[in-house]
Design a protein around this motif. Structure first.
Motif, short mmCIF file in Angstrom:
data_model
loop_
_atom_site.label_atom_id
_atom_site.label_comp_id
_atom_site.label_asym_id
_atom_site.label_seq_id
_atom_site.Cartn_x
_atom_site.Cartn_y
_atom_site.Cartn_z
N ARG A 2 -5.03 17.18 -6.84
CA ARG A 2 -3.93 16.93 -5.94
C ARG A 2 -4.22 17.45 -4.53
NH1 ARG A 2 2.25 19.08 -5.88
NH2 ARG A 2 1.81 19.94 -3.86
N LEU A 49 -7.23 5.34 -5.93
CA LEU A 49 -6.38 4.23 -6.32
C LEU A 49 -7.19 3.05 -6.81
CD1 LEU A 49 -3.41 3.91 -3.89
CD2 LEU A 49 -3.42 3.62 -6.36
N ILE A 69 5.84 5.83 -14.27
CA ILE A 69 4.39 5.86 -14.19
C ILE A 69 3.77 6.33 -15.48
CG2 ILE A 69 2.48 7.06 -13.14
CD1 ILE A 69 3.86 7.06 -10.60
N ILE A 82 3.80 1.66 -1.15
CA ILE A 82 4.39 1.92 -2.46
C ILE A 82 3.37 2.59 -3.37
CG2 ILE A 82 5.18 0.84 -4.58
CD1 ILE A 82 6.71 -1.11 -2.98
N GLU A 83 2.16 2.07 -3.34
CA GLU A 83 1.13 2.68 -4.19
C GLU A 83 0.94 4.14 -3.84
OE1 GLU A 83 -2.38 0.40 -3.86
OE2 GLU A 83 -1.65 -1.22 -5.13
N ASP A 84 0.89 4.40 -2.54
CA ASP A 84 0.72 5.78 -2.11
C ASP A 84 1.86 6.64 -2.62
OD1 ASP A 84 -1.58 5.58 -0.90
OD2 ASP A 84 -0.88 5.85 1.16
N GLU A 107 8.30 17.25 -17.01
CA GLU A 107 7.52 17.42 -15.79
C GLU A 107 7.38 16.15 -14.98
OE1 GLU A 107 3.94 19.67 -16.73
OE2 GLU A 107 5.30 20.71 -18.08
N VAL A 158 0.83 -1.20 0.00
CA VAL A 158 0.00 0.00 0.00
C VAL A 158 0.87 1.25 0.00
CG1 VAL A 158 -1.61 1.36 1.35
CG2 VAL A 158 -1.94 -1.11 1.12
N GLU A 190 3.85 6.14 -5.12
CA GLU A 190 3.81 6.31 -6.57
C GLU A 190 2.80 7.39 -6.92
OE1 GLU A 190 5.30 4.21 -9.04
OE2 GLU A 190 6.54 3.36 -7.45
N LEU A 191 1.67 7.33 -6.25
CA LEU A 191 0.60 8.27 -6.56
C LEU A 191 1.03 9.69 -6.19
CD1 LEU A 191 -2.22 8.10 -7.70
CD2 LEU A 191 -3.09 8.24 -5.38
N ASP A 192 1.62 9.79 -5.02
CA ASP A 192 2.11 11.10 -4.60
C ASP A 192 3.07 11.68 -5.62
OD1 ASP A 192 0.70 11.15 -2.36
OD2 ASP A 192 2.35 10.80 -0.97
N LYS A 193 3.95 10.81 -6.05
CA LYS A 193 4.98 11.28 -6.96
C LYS A 193 4.34 11.75 -8.27
CE LYS A 193 8.15 8.57 -8.60
NZ LYS A 193 9.07 7.51 -8.59
N MET A 194 3.33 11.00 -8.68
CA MET A 194 2.68 11.32 -9.93
C MET A 194 2.06 12.71 -9.90
SD MET A 194 0.00 8.85 -11.58
CE MET A 194 -1.23 9.19 -10.35
N PHE A 195 1.48 13.04 -8.76
CA PHE A 195 0.83 14.35 -8.70
C PHE A 195 1.83 15.45 -8.43
CE2 PHE A 195 -2.96 11.79 -8.08
CZ PHE A 195 -3.70 12.34 -9.10
N GLU A 196 2.81 15.09 -7.69
CA GLU A 196 3.86 16.06 -7.39
C GLU A 196 4.42 16.58 -8.69
OE1 GLU A 196 7.19 17.16 -4.65
OE2 GLU A 196 6.53 15.11 -4.44
N VAL A 197 4.66 15.61 -9.55
CA VAL A 197 5.11 15.89 -10.89
C VAL A 197 4.69 17.25 -11.37
CG1 VAL A 197 4.79 15.25 -13.25
CG2 VAL A 197 4.92 13.50 -11.50
N ASN A 198 3.38 17.36 -11.56
CA ASN A 198 2.96 18.45 -12.39
C ASN A 198 2.89 19.80 -11.74
OD1 ASN A 198 2.67 16.87 -14.76
ND2 ASN A 198 1.07 15.84 -13.64
N SER A 199 2.23 19.92 -10.61
CA SER A 199 1.89 21.29 -10.26
C SER A 199 3.06 22.23 -10.05
CB SER A 199 0.94 21.35 -9.10
OG SER A 199 0.96 20.19 -8.42
N LYS A 242 -4.04 20.57 -10.10
CA LYS A 242 -3.88 21.13 -8.78
C LYS A 242 -5.06 20.77 -7.90
CE LYS A 242 -2.26 25.59 -8.86
NZ LYS A 242 -2.28 26.88 -9.55
N TRP A 301 -4.55 15.11 -1.20
CA TRP A 301 -3.61 15.25 -0.11
C TRP A 301 -4.29 15.56 1.20
CZ3 TRP A 301 1.71 17.55 -1.73
CH2 TRP A 301 2.33 16.59 -2.54
#
Lengths: 104, 223
Positions: B197, B211, B182, A9-11, B175, A7, A13-22, B194, B201
């Motif tokens: 996200r 998920l 992924i 890891i999934e979290d 980006e 779990v 990965e997901l965090d990283k994915m969103f962190e990515v963009n903004s 945004k 969070w």
């Protein structure tokens, strides 16, 4: 990894994915704005960079984040406006008499 | 103002004050002295996260008060300069960025002639901010460049050769940190990034739910 680990890891990965963009997207938005601001502020000093700046901005136009599209578009317009100002335009005069029937 | 002193409420109180100052315009004059006294005190004593909000509020005060900010300019600069050399993560980064923003606002408020003695030094700080490898700090530095260029015009020209490469590089950077890591259904992330996200969070439970709805693309292979 056990179940919990999975779990996590999934979290992650997901965090990283969103962190990515903004954060980076907002940075690009500001970068796009800044180019036009610099041109209109420093005028002719900016000439050596204006071509590359324009190319970068055009490159950002199809971006999926609307903030960047808007910044790039308005910066490009600002560049045009600055060029016009630098061309020492003559004061605009109302005129150009409209002759009725001319457009028939 | 009492709420600003209470450690329990000061962060929120300063945020509210910041918002208020921002729209106060000329009406700020009668409050400026009081506000600046309190906020300056907090810059010394408050925890980092509060200092960031306080700095933002001082920036708003400068923005609203324009040339009336002059008496507070130098003392405030002396206090804020320490924040520009912070190198830590998280709160320190945030404080450093906000400080950069606030100094730009001060410069607009007091005018270029008063700010000129600080100009070269602050430009140096802005360049160092770019080197830190943090998107937020780069953003603040770019904003600062824009403000400085607007203020100094021709005098800014010597900086152009060093200012533009990082800006161009910023436009071109990828980006996704690890692109191969992924692959999400792109239509999903692409809009309202945004929004989604910040939502996720705030509520871990939503994150989980999300998920289940959209499982990470290739089965999570371990690293």
């Amino acid at each position: 990894m056990n179940q919990n680990g999975n779990v996590d890891i999934e979290d992650l990965e997901l965090d990283k994915m969103f962190e990515v963009n903004s954060a980076v997207a907002v940075e690009k938005e500001i970068a796009a704005d800044t180019m036009a601001t610099l041109f209109s502020a420093t005028k002719a000093h900016f000439f050596p960079y204006v071509e590359q700046a324009t190319l970068e901005l055009v490159g950002l136009l199809p971006h999926y984040y609307e903030g960047i599209r808007k910044a790039a578009t308005s910066s490009l317009l600002e560049i045009i406006r600055t060029f016009y100002d630098l061309s020492e335009p003559a004061e605009w005069q109302p005129g150009g008499a409209v002759v009725s029937g001319q457009l028939s | 103002m009492t709420l600003v002193e209470n450690p329990l409420t000061q962060r929120t109180a300063c945020t509210a004050l910041d918002a208020l100052l921002e729209i106060l315009h000329d009406n700020i004059d009668q409050y400026l002295q009081l506000v600046m006294e309190r906020l300056a005190g907090l810059l010394e004593t408050a925890p980092l996260s509060v200092k960031a909000v306080v700095t933002g509020a001082i920036g708003s005060a400068a923005h609203a008060s324009k040339e009336n900010f002059l008496p507070y300019f130098q003392p405030t600069m002396n206090r804020l300069q320490h924040f520009l050399v912070l190198t830590g993560e998280g709160e320190e980064t945030e404080l450093r960025g906000i400080t950069m923003d606030a100094i730009g606002t001060f410069a607009e408020a007091v005018g270029k002639d008063v700010f000129r003695p600080y100009f070269p030094d602050m430009m140096k700080q802005a360049f160092q901010g770019i080197e830190m490898g943090n998107a937020r700090l780069r953003e603040c530095s770019f904003l600062f460049f824009g403000v400085m260029a607007g203020l100094f015009g021709d005098e800014f020209a010597p900086y152009l050769p060093s200012v533009l490469p990082p800006i161009f590089a910023s436009c071109r950077q990828a980006e996704c940190g690890d692109e191969n890591d992924i692959r999400m259904p792109s239509s999903f992330i692409h809009h309202r990034t945004k929004l989604i996200r910040s939502f996720l969070w705030q509520f871990p439970i939503l994150r989980r739910l999300f998920l289940h709805l959209v499982p990470p693309a290739p089965p999570v292979s371990k690293r």
